[in-house]
Design a protein around this motif. Structure first.
Motif, short mmCIF file in Angstrom:
data_model
loop_
_atom_site.label_atom_id
_atom_site.label_comp_id
_atom_site.label_asym_id
_atom_site.label_seq_id
_atom_site.Cartn_x
_atom_site.Cartn_y
_atom_site.Cartn_z
N LEU A 12 4.33 -6.27 13.36
CA LEU A 12 3.63 -5.08 13.84
C LEU A 12 2.13 -5.25 13.70
N SER A 13 1.39 -4.64 14.60
CA SER A 13 -0.07 -4.66 14.51
C SER A 13 -0.50 -3.67 13.44
N LYS A 14 -1.74 -3.79 12.99
CA LYS A 14 -2.26 -2.83 12.02
C LYS A 14 -2.24 -1.42 12.59
N TYR A 15 -2.46 -1.30 13.88
CA TYR A 15 -2.43 0.01 14.54
C TYR A 15 -1.06 0.66 14.40
N GLU A 16 0.00 -0.15 14.45
CA GLU A 16 1.37 0.36 14.36
C GLU A 16 1.81 0.67 12.93
N LYS A 17 1.09 0.16 11.94
CA LYS A 17 1.45 0.36 10.54
C LYS A 17 0.83 1.67 10.04
N GLU A 18 1.54 2.74 10.30
CA GLU A 18 1.03 4.07 10.01
C GLU A 18 1.37 4.53 8.60
N THR A 19 0.66 5.55 8.16
CA THR A 19 1.03 6.35 7.00
C THR A 19 1.11 7.79 7.49
N ILE A 20 2.26 8.39 7.26
CA ILE A 20 2.48 9.77 7.70
C ILE A 20 2.94 10.59 6.50
N ILE A 21 2.20 11.65 6.20
CA ILE A 21 2.56 12.57 5.13
C ILE A 21 2.98 13.87 5.80
N ASN A 22 4.17 14.32 5.48
CA ASN A 22 4.72 15.47 6.19
C ASN A 22 5.31 16.47 5.20
N TRP A 23 4.93 17.73 5.35
CA TRP A 23 5.57 18.79 4.60
C TRP A 23 5.41 20.09 5.35
N ASP A 24 6.24 21.03 5.00
CA ASP A 24 6.10 22.36 5.60
C ASP A 24 5.97 23.38 4.47
N ALA A 82 7.76 25.93 3.78
CA ALA A 82 9.01 26.47 3.26
C ALA A 82 9.63 25.57 2.17
N GLU A 83 9.38 24.27 2.23
CA GLU A 83 10.02 23.33 1.31
C GLU A 83 9.11 23.02 0.12
N ASP A 84 9.72 22.55 -0.95
CA ASP A 84 8.97 22.14 -2.14
C ASP A 84 8.68 20.65 -2.17
N THR A 85 9.15 19.92 -1.16
CA THR A 85 8.97 18.47 -1.14
C THR A 85 8.12 18.03 0.04
N ALA A 86 7.53 16.87 -0.13
CA ALA A 86 6.76 16.21 0.93
C ALA A 86 7.41 14.87 1.20
N SER A 87 7.31 14.40 2.42
CA SER A 87 7.82 13.10 2.82
C SER A 87 6.63 12.20 3.12
N ILE A 88 6.63 11.00 2.54
CA ILE A 88 5.54 10.05 2.76
C ILE A 88 6.13 8.77 3.33
N TYR A 89 5.74 8.45 4.56
CA TYR A 89 6.18 7.25 5.26
C TYR A 89 4.96 6.34 5.37
N THR A 90 5.07 5.10 4.89
CA THR A 90 3.89 4.24 4.90
C THR A 90 4.23 2.77 4.96
N PHE A 91 3.29 2.00 5.49
CA PHE A 91 3.30 0.54 5.44
C PHE A 91 2.23 0.04 4.46
N ASN A 92 1.34 0.92 4.01
CA ASN A 92 0.20 0.54 3.19
C ASN A 92 0.66 -0.02 1.85
#
Length: 106
Positions: A9-21, A23-33
């Motif tokens: 994958l290119s560096k551009y494709e290696k994302e970090t995504i932090i997601n929460w709403d 209503a929930e008490d948890t966060a989801s962290i998706y990363t290549f870093n």
């Protein structure tokens, strides 16, 4: 026999995504870093009740789920010219190499 697709994958494709709403008490962290993956792994080993590895992929990404009260986002304003000058002087006095910024070298 199962084939594993190892696409580079290119560096551009290696994302970090932090997601929460809200209503929930948890966060989801998706990363290549690499640094963030290391920090999340250490945190999850130390505090397994607050942070768990949910998924890892052959491409190199991980997804952790953690208590969102343990996650913070820090916004850091730029240093003032005075603070930069003081840091340069400190570095010179203590034998650190002063690095030039692109602005200075242009």
């Amino acid at each position: 026999m199962r084939r594993i697709c190892m696409t580079k994958l290119s560096k551009y494709e290696k994302e970090t995504i932090i997601n929460w709403d809200e209503a929930e008490d948890t966060a989801s962290i998706y990363t290549f870093n690499a640094d963030l993956k290391r920090r999340l792994a250490e945190f999850s080993r130390k505090y397994p009740q607050l942070c768990q590895l949910e998924r890892s992929t052959t491409e190199g990404s991980v997804t952790y789920v953690m208590d969102k009260s343990r996650l913070s986002i820090r916004l850091v304003p730029p240093y003032s010219e005075e603070r930069l000058a003081a840091a340069r002087e400190y570095a010179k006095q203590h034998g650190f190499q002063v690095l030039r910024t692109e602005k200075e070298s242009a």
